[in-house]
Structures are given as structure tokens and as C-alpha cells.
Enzyme design. Sequence first.
Site, short mmCIF file in Angstrom:
data_model
loop_
_atom_site.label_atom_id
_atom_site.label_comp_id
_atom_site.label_asym_id
_atom_site.label_seq_id
_atom_site.Cartn_x
_atom_site.Cartn_y
_atom_site.Cartn_z
CG ASP A 1 2.86 -2.34 -1.27
OD1 ASP A 1 3.82 -2.47 -0.49
OD2 ASP A 1 2.88 -1.60 -2.27
CE LYS B 1 5.60 -8.59 0.80
NZ LYS B 1 4.68 -7.76 0.01
N GLY C 1 8.22 -2.00 2.28
CA GLY C 1 7.57 -1.25 3.36
C GLY C 1 6.51 -2.17 3.93
CG HIS C 2 7.01 -5.73 4.93
ND1 HIS C 2 7.51 -6.99 5.02
CD2 HIS C 2 7.03 -5.42 3.60
CE1 HIS C 2 7.84 -7.43 3.81
NE2 HIS C 2 7.56 -6.48 2.94
CD GLN D 1 11.03 -6.18 -2.67
OE1 GLN D 1 11.84 -7.07 -2.49
NE2 GLN D 1 10.97 -5.15 -1.86
P1 GDP Z 1 3.35 -5.48 2.78
O1 GDP Z 1 4.36 -4.68 2.07
O2 GDP Z 1 2.94 -6.70 2.03
O3 GDP Z 1 3.73 -5.80 4.20
O4 GDP Z 1 2.03 -4.54 2.87
P2 GDP Z 1 1.99 -2.98 3.24
O5 GDP Z 1 2.21 -2.83 4.70
O6 GDP Z 1 2.86 -2.21 2.32
O7 GDP Z 1 0.50 -2.63 2.82
C1 GDP Z 1 -0.58 -3.27 3.38
C2 GDP Z 1 -1.48 -2.23 4.07
O8 GDP Z 1 -2.74 -2.79 4.36
C3 GDP Z 1 -0.95 -1.74 5.40
O9 GDP Z 1 -1.32 -0.41 5.59
C4 GDP Z 1 -1.64 -2.66 6.42
O10 GDP Z 1 -1.79 -2.05 7.69
C5 GDP Z 1 -2.98 -2.79 5.75
N1 GDP Z 1 -3.68 -4.08 6.00
C6 GDP Z 1 -3.16 -5.33 6.09
N2 GDP Z 1 -4.15 -6.23 6.21
C7 GDP Z 1 -5.32 -5.54 6.18
C8 GDP Z 1 -6.70 -5.92 6.22
O11 GDP Z 1 -7.06 -7.08 6.29
N3 GDP Z 1 -7.63 -4.88 6.15
C9 GDP Z 1 -7.26 -3.57 6.05
N4 GDP Z 1 -8.22 -2.66 5.98
N5 GDP Z 1 -5.98 -3.20 6.02
C10 GDP Z 1 -5.02 -4.16 6.07
P1 IMO Z 2 6.80 -4.66 -0.32
O1 IMO Z 2 7.78 -5.62 0.33
C1 IMO Z 2 5.40 -2.80 -4.01
C2 IMO Z 2 8.41 -2.00 -7.10
C3 IMO Z 2 8.76 -0.56 -7.39
C4 IMO Z 2 9.10 -0.68 -8.87
C5 IMO Z 2 9.82 -2.03 -8.95
C6 IMO Z 2 11.34 -1.95 -8.92
O2 IMO Z 2 6.40 -3.53 0.56
O3 IMO Z 2 5.65 -5.40 -0.92
P2 IMO Z 2 13.09 -1.43 -6.99
O4 IMO Z 2 13.29 -0.22 -6.13
O5 IMO Z 2 12.84 -2.68 -6.22
O6 IMO Z 2 14.18 -1.62 -8.01
O7 IMO Z 2 11.76 -1.11 -7.85
O8 IMO Z 2 9.35 -2.78 -7.84
N1 IMO Z 2 8.55 -2.40 -5.67
C7 IMO Z 2 7.52 -2.62 -4.85
N2 IMO Z 2 6.19 -2.47 -5.05
N3 IMO Z 2 5.86 -3.25 -2.82
C8 IMO Z 2 7.19 -3.41 -2.61
O9 IMO Z 2 7.67 -3.98 -1.49
C9 IMO Z 2 8.08 -3.05 -3.63
N4 IMO Z 2 9.43 -3.06 -3.76
C10 IMO Z 2 9.69 -2.66 -5.00
O10 IMO Z 2 7.66 0.28 -7.20
O11 IMO Z 2 7.94 -0.77 -9.64
MG MG Z 3 4.70 -2.77 1.34
#
Ligand code: GDP
Ligand code: IMO
Ligand code: MG
Length: 426
Positions: free
Chosen positions: A13, A16, A40-41, A222
Amino acid sequence: MPAVIVLGAQWGDEGKGKATDQLGQNTDYVVKFNGGNNAGHTVVIDGEKYALHLLPAGILSEGVTPIIGNGVVVDIEVMFQEIDEMASRGVDCSRLKVSSNAHIIPSYNRLMDQANERARGKNQIGTTGRGIGPTYADKMNRIGIRIQDLFDPEGLAEKVEAALAPKNEIFAAVGMETLNPEVVTEELLAYADRIRPMMCDVSLEVNEALDRGDTVLFEGGQATMLDIDHGTYPFVTSSNPTAGGALTGAGVGPTRIDRVIGVAKAYTTRVGEGPFPTELDDKVGEALRVKGGEFGVTTGRARRTGWFDAVVVRYATRINGLTDICLTKLDVLSGYPSIPVCVAYEIDGVRTEEMPLDQAGFAKAVPVYEELPGWDEDISGCRTFEELPVNAQAYIARLEELSKCRIQSIGVGPGREATIVRYPLI
Ligand code: GDP
Ligand code: IMO
Ligand code: MG
């Protein structure tokens, strides 16, 4: 720069999705190489939010060919739901391709995920419950079901029966309902016609693209600390989200890769169980969670929050051979008089600047903090490094030093445009 890997440098998270979307605008292919719908991106374009799970973030960029690589595990039902949802929002999904070697998450593996977690009791991993671990286990156990198996109904029925039989015994033993292999086979076959035109040889596709001089971005799910080999085992996911995973998960050789980009937050978060040395299990952590909107995209769970851990990011630099870091969410850190950054750990009273050899040691790691001066200004409108308050500039410079990698871009908001790009990557 034709071949670029984008991956998580912490526990996931990191942003990416946003980084991929941004680079995707100058890219011809975006290939997912690991994980599944546990990811979840989030991408925010013109104020509109898109949450992607299985589909590569490149699907949102015009002219990009998105590919689901062989290293991904595919819940076909979820994939088509996501395609339909994106299509209903005007996103062109017709270019999406899927590796014929990718493994499928059959419904029984979602149930196995639940059964496994239940059996672990207080040692739960806190998985996303999407069937990821059991599907990779079947793959390694050589009883997995692949996309190509959908086109051989008889063979598929046999494979499902063999894979399901031992699971049904477990379901029965723990009082869960058993599944009928014929019904499962039918469920899978129902998608065969729709998936057939999307099938591809991802390795051939990607290598030919690179030969032509096209740009290919490999998007990781991840992150490094969730890697099955290099992460905080057993509190990890079941794939290799690190740079090596991009090679095996898409069928490319290491000599073809030009850049490895680690995405890292300006602080740290983690979802699920497992050690997290800089965790703030208090009001400060709660405030950071609210300020940063740290709630999961996939499961909606509250993310655990903590300060930037330079030992972790330095480790990610080494494990992945990072060439650049995209630092995200610096805007969230405005308003602190000073900001602690973890520079080393103390384990049983001994200081270490590297990841300890064993997880028992990591679980005991006490962070050694350095306090860096904070800033009050709202930085969400900054678009150049020089516009940042001097203390924010100094924060970046120190993180760069500690992480042993240069910081290429700095996120100052969720929107596509809210980024300070210090030098172009592609
Ligand atoms: P990912 O799984 O690595 O793609 O990240 P997620 O989407 O799960 O979580 C990142 C969160 O931070 C999302 O809600 C993005 O919209 C938000 N985000 C990404 N870059 C920035 C930033 O520079 N500032 C802020 N405030 N939010 C950001
Ligand atoms: P993104 O791509 C954050 C965590 C789960 C759990 C562990 C194993 O959005 O960064 P799984 O269902 O993969 O067997 O769970 O990994 N986990 C993540 N945590 N971001 C993710 O994906 C994750 N995908 C799995 O919370 O601790
Ligand atoms: Mg994510």
C-alpha cells in the site's frame, strides 16, 4: 528506459498504483507479475478514484497493453467483475491479455484460506481471504489449475478432482461444507469462451516488445517485507513481490531490466499480523491513520501505522537492487514539530543497522530514532523540490542517505498530478 520494475519497498500500500499510472503514460506495456486480488491499487485521475485488484494499473492509460503475467494467481470471476466494472466507467479493457500459464484460484481455495486461518487460531496471518496462499501451495505441489486447462474439459475435471479431494477431507474435518468437483469444474468452464481471446504467451510478448524498443513496466503487488523468501515469514504473502519475482512472473531475463523502482511511503503502514518495529500503537498512530486515510482498498481493514523505517527501506534497496525510489505521501507529514525516523534497531541491547538473521530477533527489534525537524506548511500544491519547505527537503535528503538510494519523485497528494518529479525515469 525500456524495462522498468515497480515494486513495494515496505509492507504494501505504498502507492504502487499511482506510480504505475504515472509512468504508464509513457509506457507501451504494463505487466503484473505476482499476487492476485489480494492487491488493492488506487489511482486517482481528475478527482475520480479507481481501485484495481487484479487488473494492471496500466489499463487506465490510453495505448497501453495490460498483461496479467504467469506469476499471478487469477480468480476468474473477480477478474471479469473488475473488467465489467471498469468497462461501465468507460475504461477500454479490450486490450487486456492473460498468460496461459497463470494459475487459477478455484472457489475451494478461498475456503481453504479460511480453514487455514481458523486452524492457526491466535497465530493467524490476517490474510485477505482471497485464496492466494492455497493457490500458490497447489502450484508448488503441482496440483494447480491453469488458464490453459480451461480448454481441455476432461483433463480439467481430473485435475479438479485430484486437487479437491484432500481439501474436502479437511473441510469435513473442521465442519465446513464439502464441494462437488463436477460443480467446480462447470464453474470454471463457464469462463472458457470469454477468456480464450485474451490468452497470451507473456514471455514472448514482452521480449518481442523489448526487441522493438517498446517500454515495458512490471507492476508488483504486495511488497518486499511480504515476500515469501525475504519478508517477515510466516507473516507474508505467498509470492515473490521482489525484483526476482518480476523475472519469473513474466518470463524475462535479468539482463533486460533497466530500472528497479521501489515505492515507499514517507512513513510506514502494515495490514494484517506480524512484527512492525516502528508501529505507533497509540493516539499518534491513530491520528496518522486518519490523516493518511490508511484503510485497506481490498478488505477495508484499518492499516497499522508507524514512522519511516530506514532499516526496512535500505533492506529493500539491497534485496531488489533498487535504482530509484518513489517516495509517497509526504503531504501527510505536514504539521509535526519533529519527525522520528528509525535508523537502526536495538536487539537485546545490541545495535544493528541491518535486518537481523532471524525473525525472533526482528520481533524484538526496538527502533533507534533520529528526530528530524518538521514543517507546518501544506505542501500539496508543490510541484518542484525547491518549493518544498527546507525541512521537508532535508527530510528527503536524509531518507535518501539512509535508504542508500536516490529519491526520484515525491508524492504530495493522491491525484495523478500531485507529484514532484526530480528527473524523468522513462
Ligand atoms: P498500492 O497498493 O501500493 O497501490 O497503494 P494503495 O492504493 O493501496 O494505497 C495508497 C493510498 O495512498 C491510495 O489511497 C492512494 O490514492 C494514496 N496516495 C498515493 N500517493 C499519495 C500521496 O503522495 N499523497 C497522498 N495523500 N495520498 C497518496
Ligand atoms: P498491495 O498490492 C498490504 C497482506 C495481508 C496479510 C498477508 C497475507 O495493495 O500493496 P494474503 O491474502 O496475501 O495471503 O495475505 O499479506 N497483504 C497485503 N498488505 N497490501 C497488499 O497488497 C497486500 N496483499 C496481501 O494483509 O497480512
Ligand atoms: Mg494496496
